[in-house]
Enzyme design. Structure first.
Site, PDB file in Angstrom:
ATOM      1  N   ARG A   1      12.140  -6.308   4.401  1.00  0.00           N
ATOM      2  CA  ARG A   1      12.179  -4.909   4.847  1.00  0.00           C
ATOM      3  C   ARG A   1      13.050  -4.780   6.096  1.00  0.00           C
ATOM      4  NH1 ARG A   1       6.681  -1.724   5.334  1.00  0.00           N
ATOM      5  NH2 ARG A   1       6.196  -3.267   6.898  1.00  0.00           N
TER       6      ARG A   1
ATOM      7  N   ARG B   1      -9.931   0.555   8.242  1.00  0.00           N
ATOM      8  CA  ARG B   1      -9.417  -0.766   8.590  1.00  0.00           C
ATOM      9  C   ARG B   1     -10.435  -1.592   9.370  1.00  0.00           C
ATOM     10  NH1 ARG B   1      -3.610   0.124   8.566  1.00  0.00           N
ATOM     11  NH2 ARG B   1      -2.510  -1.757   9.179  1.00  0.00           N
TER      12      ARG B   1
ATOM     13  N   LYS C   1       0.838  -1.214   0.000  1.00  0.00           N
ATOM     14  CA  LYS C   1       0.000   0.000   0.000  1.00  0.00           C
ATOM     15  C   LYS C   1       0.868   1.258   0.000  1.00  0.00           C
ATOM     16  CE  LYS C   1      -2.023  -1.115   3.920  1.00  0.00           C
ATOM     17  NZ  LYS C   1      -1.306  -2.359   4.239  1.00  0.00           N
TER      18      LYS C   1
ATOM     19  N   ARG D   1      -0.797  -8.913  13.520  1.00  0.00           N
ATOM     20  CA  ARG D   1      -1.278  -7.947  12.516  1.00  0.00           C
ATOM     21  C   ARG D   1      -2.120  -8.659  11.452  1.00  0.00           C
ATOM     22  NH1 ARG D   1       4.276  -5.466  10.723  1.00  0.00           N
ATOM     23  NH2 ARG D   1       3.047  -4.242   9.254  1.00  0.00           N
TER      24      ARG D   1
ATOM     25  N   ARG E   1      10.798  -0.895  12.559  1.00  0.00           N
ATOM     26  CA  ARG E   1       9.537  -0.615  13.246  1.00  0.00           C
ATOM     27  C   ARG E   1       9.307  -1.634  14.357  1.00  0.00           C
ATOM     28  NH1 ARG E   1       5.041  -0.024   8.554  1.00  0.00           N
ATOM     29  NH2 ARG E   1       3.856  -1.246  10.062  1.00  0.00           N
TER      30      ARG E   1
END
Ligand code: AP5
Length: 193
Positions: free
Chosen positions: A127, A88, A13, A150, A139
């Site tokens: 990542r 969401r 996204k 998640r 993060r």
């Protein structure tokens, strides 16, 4: 151009939103980025959100709805916006419908990037590796353990948002498994049709 980008964590996204920002000169409204900025600033919102985000759960609807309500009125959103990571939950989608109606705005498109879970895990691992190699800080929610929470939140709370937009005839589902450039071409095609 006003659009919503849907998809699970790591679907791409943010990557596609940044490309659309450059192409259309519109603003990316990422609730994840806004919340991380609030955490970094140590604001009351950040203090409320931090532990929830670190666990990989969703922060309460009212917090993100207030954030988006304020940002939709911003001068930078006058030309258009890309909602990345919002809505969401179905409650957020319904609140967005009401906000847009009150502001006399309409969405031009709702695009969902469809990516399977093994690929999402690979992308998040990539990542993490790339961030560490570049000397950056990873993060707090970007690790395989928190990704499970998640993904669980996505399955239970966010996946029904697709049905909300499908019911309005607004949803365009794209293959998000393809390479970045290919996904970008598919997004462009969806916006042109
Ligand atoms: P948020 O920041 O929104 O994170 P997320 O949805 O989990 O998404 P990511 O940023 O991890 O992934 P992405 O889809 O943007 O993918 P990206 O382009 O980075 O939310 C974080 C937290 O904030 C939530 O867990 C929640 O606690 C809270 N929150 C935020 N919004 C909320 C809301 N509305 N309500 C309640 N709580 C909220 O790509 C990932 C990686 O893959 C990158 O390395 C990229 O280079 C790579 N990649 C991208 N596309 C491709 C491709 N096509 N092929 C190969 N690699 C690719």
């Amino acid at each position: 151009m006003r659009l919503v980008l849907l998809g699970p964590p790591g679907a791409g996204k943010g990557t596609q939103a940044q490309r659309l920002v450059a192409k259309w000169g519109i603003v990316q409204l990422s609730t994840g980025d806004m919340l991380r900025a609030a955490v970094a600033a140590g604001s009351p919102l950040g203090l409320e959100a931090k532990a929830i985000m670190d666990r990989g759960e969703l922060v309460p609807d009212r917090l993100v709805i207030e954030l988006i309500d304020a940002r939709l009125d911003g001068a930078d959103a006058a030309k258009g916006f890309i909602l990345d990571g919002f809505p969401r939950t179905v409650a957020q989608a319904e609140a967005l419908d009401a906000l847009l109606e009150a502001k006399r705005m309409r969405l031009d498109a709702v695009i969902e990037l469809v990516v399977d879970e093994p690929m999402l895990l690979k992308r998040v691992e990539n990542r993490i590796r790339e961030t560490l190699q570049a000397g950056g800080s990873v993060r707090a929610d970007d690790n395989p353990e928190t990704l499970k929470t998640r993904l669980d939140a996505y399955r239970k709370q966010t996946a029904p948002v697709s049905a909300h937009y499908a019911g309005k005839g607004a949803l365009k589902q794209l293959d998000g498994m393809a390479p970045i450039e290919e996904v970008s071409r598919a997004v462009d095609g969806a916006l042109a049709s």
